[in-house]
Write an enzyme that holds these catalytic residues in place. Structure first.
Site, PDB file in Angstrom:
ATOM      1  CB  SER A 118      -0.891  -0.003   1.245  1.00 31.09           C
ATOM      2  OG  SER A 118      -1.493   1.260   1.451  1.00 31.09           O
ATOM      3  CB  THR A 120      -0.681   3.418   4.039  1.00 34.00           C
ATOM      4  OG1 THR A 120      -0.545   1.997   3.947  1.00 34.00           O
ATOM      5  CG2 THR A 120      -2.071   3.817   3.605  1.00 34.00           C
ATOM      6  CE1 TYR A 143      -4.192  -2.022   4.824  1.00 31.51           C
ATOM      7  CE2 TYR A 143      -3.686   0.236   4.222  1.00 31.51           C
ATOM      8  CZ  TYR A 143      -3.939  -1.077   3.862  1.00 31.51           C
ATOM      9  OH  TYR A 143      -3.921  -1.433   2.539  1.00 31.51           O
ATOM     10  CE  LYS A 147      -1.763  -4.107   3.061  1.00 29.46           C
ATOM     11  NZ  LYS A 147      -2.022  -5.382   2.367  1.00 29.46           N
TER      12      LYS A 147
END
Length: 333
Positions: A118, A120, A143, A147
């Protein structure tokens, strides 16, 4: 890799891109109806097994029954806001599940993996557009951290054991649906992502959209993201599988369009696609969000031969077709 098939490990999605390979799914969101419709689209049966990716015994049994050439790893919890509220659950599922999967792959001689990462992992961008050389690890939510930690696991594994090959795909924001309108995103409960919520407001399932903050340093004050059509994203995975055949080691690629759109621009685009007014209310910022995030996808084009083909109008048109044909999602009620 001849004679074996890739395995797709999916969770929390109703459109896992697997046409002919066994799939595993621990998520309640991966509804049987979605799988039935995928089989209709591809005109062939799909071997499917539902199991919990954190269950080592179940993984071992699956790998004992089948011979795999590669794994496409999508399994995990995926909502930014929820991860802030439930950090331990995100670390338990995402990290433990990946460790169990990698251990099982190693035990059965499977050394090729495509991982669903991701954007992110970049945290609050130091510059834009984001390329793969941008620093990672300064994540703003659990989250994103999960990742990032998984990326580090896989990178370390590839360094320690040179026969491993991995492609880590840093997604930006997948939206849209299959152009048939038969399959699309069907979040169970309240949607955590913007566009499914917008589509549900347009179709009348929800009264209005809550916009989290309008005081960011962007053109209209709302958050800016890079949105990518889910079909383009699926094609990126096919390109990644081909890259594995080159014994590529560990490679990292952004999958995005390179263009950022604000929340209000996305609302306007969906109003255009649907022909309906989408009501919204401005609320406070959501913890864990950043102001702007969009990709430099040049490396994927150069090394994978992949480039996003669909623009914003197509993304919204396909999403609206799915939502209009399936106002309550895969449910028949």
């Amino acid at each position: 890799m001849q004679g074996a098939r890739p395995l797709s490990a999916c969770a929390g999605t109703s459109s896992c891109p697997s046409a002919s390979s066994p799939s595993i799914s621990p998520g309640a969101d991966a509804l049987p109806e979605s799988l039935r419709r995928v089989q209709q689209i591809v005109h062939q049966p799909i071997l499917f097994q539902e199991l919990d990716i954190t269950n080592e015994a179940a993984l071992q049994e699956l790998f004992s029954k089948h011979r795999f050439s590669a794994v496409m790893h999508f399994a995990g919890l995926k909502a930014v806001g929820e991860s802030v509220q439930k950090p331990l659950e995100y670390y338990r599922v995402n990290l433990t599940g990946t460790i169990r999967l990698l251990e099982t792959m190693k035990a059965h001689g499977v050394r090729n993996i495509v991982f669903s990462s991701s954007a992110t992992v970049y945290g609050d961008p130091k510059y834009l557009p984001l390329d793969e050389n941008h620093p990672v690890g300064g994540c703003t939510n659990p989250y994103g951290k999960s990742k990032y930690f998984i990326e580090e696991m896989i990178r370390d594994l590839c360094k320690a054991e040179r026969d491993w090959n991995a492609v880590l795909l840093r997604y930006f924001n997948p939206i849209g649906a299959h152009e048939s309108g038969m399959i699309g995103e069907d979040p169970q409960g309240i949607p955590n992502n913007l566009m499914p919520y917008v589509a549900q407001v347009a179709v009348g399932r929800r009264e209005f959209l809550s916009v989290f903050g309008n005081d960011y340093k962007t053109d209209d004050g709302t958050g800016v993201r890079d949105y990518i059509h889910v079909v383009d994203l699926a094609k990126g995975h096919i390109a990644a599988l081909k890259k594995l055949k080159e014994n590529c080691g560990c490679k990292i690629y952004n999958l995005g369009t390179g263009t950022g759109y604000s929340v209000l621009q996305m609302v306007q685009a969906m109003e255009k696609a649907s022909g309906r007014e989408i009501k919204y209310k401005i609320t406070g910022r959501r913890e864990g969000d950043v102001a702007s995030c969009y990709a430099n996808p040049a490396l994927a084009e150069r090394e994978l031969g992949w480039k996003a083909a669909f623009g914003l109008d197509k993304m919204c048109e396909d999403l609206w077709r799915w939502q209009l044909q399936n106002p309550t999602g895969f449910s028949k009620n």
